[in-house]
Write a protein that holds these residues in place. Structure first.
Motif, PDB file in Angstrom:
ATOM      1  N   ALA A 119       0.815  -1.216   0.000  1.00 46.67           N
ATOM      2  CA  ALA A 119       0.000   0.000   0.000  1.00 46.67           C
ATOM      3  C   ALA A 119       0.848   1.264   0.000  1.00 46.67           C
ATOM      4  CB  ALA A 119      -0.920   0.004   1.213  1.00 46.67           C
ATOM      5  N   ASP A 120       2.171   1.136  -0.229  1.00 50.17           N
ATOM      6  CA  ASP A 120       3.085   2.268  -0.317  1.00 50.17           C
ATOM      7  C   ASP A 120       3.238   3.023   0.996  1.00 50.17           C
ATOM      8  OD1 ASP A 120       4.039   1.980  -2.872  1.00 50.17           O
ATOM      9  OD2 ASP A 120       2.469   3.195  -3.793  1.00 50.17           O
ATOM     10  N   VAL A 121       3.087   2.323   2.114  1.00 50.02           N
ATOM     11  CA  VAL A 121       3.303   2.978   3.400  1.00 50.02           C
ATOM     12  C   VAL A 121       4.777   3.308   3.591  1.00 50.02           C
ATOM     13  CG1 VAL A 121       3.141   2.679   5.917  1.00 50.02           C
ATOM     14  CG2 VAL A 121       1.270   1.919   4.437  1.00 50.02           C
ATOM     15  N   GLY A 122       5.653   2.513   3.014  1.00 45.23           N
ATOM     16  CA  GLY A 122       7.084   2.751   3.148  1.00 45.23           C
ATOM     17  C   GLY A 122       7.702   1.822   4.175  1.00 45.23           C
ATOM     18  N   VAL A 123       8.991   1.556   4.020  1.00 46.89           N
ATOM     19  CA  VAL A 123       9.661   0.574   4.868  1.00 46.89           C
ATOM     20  C   VAL A 123       9.723   1.032   6.324  1.00 46.89           C
ATOM     21  CG1 VAL A 123      11.816  -0.641   5.295  1.00 46.89           C
ATOM     22  CG2 VAL A 123      11.031  -0.305   2.939  1.00 46.89           C
ATOM     23  N   ALA A 124      10.244   2.224   6.560  1.00 43.59           N
ATOM     24  CA  ALA A 124      10.400   2.695   7.941  1.00 43.59           C
ATOM     25  C   ALA A 124       9.065   2.821   8.666  1.00 43.59           C
ATOM     26  CB  ALA A 124      11.163   4.015   7.955  1.00 43.59           C
ATOM     27  N   SER A 331      -6.932   4.170  -6.288  1.00 41.60           N
ATOM     28  CA  SER A 331      -5.871   3.223  -5.964  1.00 41.60           C
ATOM     29  C   SER A 331      -5.979   2.783  -4.515  1.00 41.60           C
ATOM     30  CB  SER A 331      -4.503   3.874  -6.195  1.00 41.60           C
ATOM     31  OG  SER A 331      -3.478   3.109  -5.600  1.00 41.60           O
ATOM     32  N   ALA A 332      -5.539   1.578  -4.233  1.00 44.93           N
ATOM     33  CA  ALA A 332      -5.495   1.091  -2.854  1.00 44.93           C
ATOM     34  C   ALA A 332      -4.155   1.431  -2.207  1.00 44.93           C
ATOM     35  CB  ALA A 332      -5.732  -0.412  -2.831  1.00 44.93           C
ATOM     36  N   LYS A 333      -3.378   2.319  -2.847  1.00 48.50           N
ATOM     37  CA  LYS A 333      -2.042   2.628  -2.339  1.00 48.50           C
ATOM     38  C   LYS A 333      -2.054   3.929  -1.549  1.00 48.50           C
ATOM     39  CE  LYS A 333       0.477  -0.039  -5.745  1.00 48.50           C
ATOM     40  NZ  LYS A 333       1.717  -0.142  -6.515  1.00 48.50           N
ATOM     41  N   GLY A 334      -3.009   4.052  -0.659  1.00 42.40           N
ATOM     42  CA  GLY A 334      -3.123   5.275   0.126  1.00 42.40           C
ATOM     43  C   GLY A 334      -2.013   5.480   1.111  1.00 42.40           C
ATOM     44  N   GLN A 339       4.067   7.995   3.837  1.00 39.88           N
ATOM     45  CA  GLN A 339       5.466   8.017   3.405  1.00 39.88           C
ATOM     46  C   GLN A 339       5.921   9.408   3.002  1.00 39.88           C
ATOM     47  OE1 GLN A 339       6.296   5.332   0.196  1.00 39.88           O
ATOM     48  NE2 GLN A 339       8.463   5.208   0.667  1.00 39.88           N
ATOM     49  N   VAL A 340       5.094  10.128   2.239  1.00 36.79           N
ATOM     50  CA  VAL A 340       5.518  11.433   1.755  1.00 36.79           C
ATOM     51  C   VAL A 340       5.589  12.433   2.908  1.00 36.79           C
ATOM     52  CG1 VAL A 340       3.230  12.384   1.166  1.00 36.79           C
ATOM     53  CG2 VAL A 340       5.231  13.074  -0.151  1.00 36.79           C
TER      54      VAL A 340
END
Length: 374
Positions: A119-124, A331-334, A339-340
């Motif tokens: 979902a593009d939350v990001g690794v950290a 998109s389901a990549k909320g 992350q941003v």
């Protein structure tokens, strides 16, 4: 005797002369034609009727265009919840299904991590969230309200305390200046038009600056947005220096007492150093008239990591103060929201929910998390 004959001769000659004159007169009178008699037309005694004076054509006054009344904040927030719930709920449902298992083994936690990363939350942020969830569940045991626990942790991750207000007001009688930047295709010009609708709904006087001068379609598109809500648009000929158009737009805002000036800029590719330098110039020129109060970076929510790279470069050039995420409903990549914000340290302030004129809403952390959970 002779005298008598002479007298008779003279009389005869006179008679012949008289007869000759009479015959000549008769012949002369026969040779002349009598002119025709022309009767005078009858006199019309009817009084003349005056013809009506021709009326001068009356020019029709141009019909003023019907201005649209944009939607207010409350209805936009309702749409935010509805749209996000319909498109983002898959992430939350997947997480809840994993957390509700009777036994949370390592495979389950790995699946939770994979779901968040997808979902593009990001690794950290993903590692941080998983660690907090594991700690809570280890201390508290398997909670009955797994959804409540997940909501609390996701909300903390999104940042409920970040200042998401748009800084659209200036000081000392000058207008607030909003500079909108972003790469081609992110929906930047459309976003400028939609922001103007939000401000008009709040009864603010707005001026738009069409500084994307190398794309005629962008100028015309912005002009159409302005006409729909009665907002002035400052533009220049195609190819004009964008900084000069931005300068004139802010000048008009100052001269007319506008509340806010929004400047649209050309789409920049993050690897074009010259164009990025030009964007810095636009900001410097604007600030000769009034300080820039907000720099909004428009990002396509579906671009994922690429969008994050763009965000970093733009923030280095113009000091981004807020993010606008477009196409968030598709998109389901909320998780890009998390992350941003984490990378730039600036909040997501607006989210695009669709193609409609009022499908841009202030970002609400609670509504967003609720939508993630479905």
């Amino acid at each position: 005797m002779e005298s008598s004959l002479l007298l008779i001769l003279i009389i005869a000659l006179l008679a012949v002369a008289v007869i000759g004159i009479g015959v000549g007169l008769v012949i002369s009178s026969r040779g002349k034609s009598t002119p025709p008699v022309v009767e005078a037309p009858p006199v019309d005694t009817t009084p003349p009727v005056e013809a009506p004076e021709a009326e001068a054509p009356v020019a029709e006054a141009p019909t003023a265009p019907t201005l649209e009344r944009p939607e207010g904040r409350e209805s936009r927030l309702v749409r935010l919840r509805q749209r996000l719930a319909g498109s983002q709920g898959g992430l939350g449902r997947g997480l809840l299904a994993l957390l509700s298992r009777d036994r949370l083994d390592e495979d389950t936690w790995e699946s939770i991590e994979d779901t968040l990363l997808t979902a593009d939350v990001g690794v950290a942020p993903t590692q941080e969230l998983v660690e907090k969830l594991r700690t809570r569940l280890r201390v508290e045991g398997a909670p009955e309200d797994a959804r409540g626990v997940l909501r609390e942790e996701l909300l903390n991750l999104v940042g409920p305390d970040m200042d998401r207000a748009l800084r659209v007001s200036g000081a000392d009688g000058r207008p607030g200046v909003v500079l909108v930047v972003g790469v081609n295709g992110a929906g930047k010009t459309t976003t400028v038009g939609k922001i103007s609708r939000i401000l008009v709904a709040d009864d603010r006087k707005v001026v738009l600056g069409a500084a994307d001068t190398f794309r005629a379609a962008a100028v015309e598109q912005l002009a159409t947005w302005g006409e729909r809500v009665g907002v002035d648009v400052v533009r220049g000929p195609e190819g004009t220096d964008p900084a000069s158009v931005a300068f004139e737009a802010v000048k008009e805002g100052v001269d007319t007492g506008a509340d806010t000036v929004i400047v649209d800029t050309a789409g920049r590719l993050q690897n074009k150093a010259g164009l990025m330098d030009e964007l810095g110039k636009v900001k410097r020129v604007i600030e000769k008239q009034a300080p820039v109060t907000e720099v909004l970076l428009v990002l396509d929510a579906t671009t994922g990591q690429n969008g994050l790279i763009q965000a970093r470069v733009f923030s280095e050039v113009v000091d981004v103060t807020g993010i606008v995420l477009t196409k968030l409903d598709g998109s389901a990549k909320g998780g890009i929201v998390v992350q941003v914000q984490r990378e730039l340290g600036v909040p997501v302030k607006l989210v695009g929910l669709g193609e409609g004129a009022d499908d841009l809403a202030p970002f609400d952390a609670g509504a967003f998390v609720d939508a993630l959970l479905g």
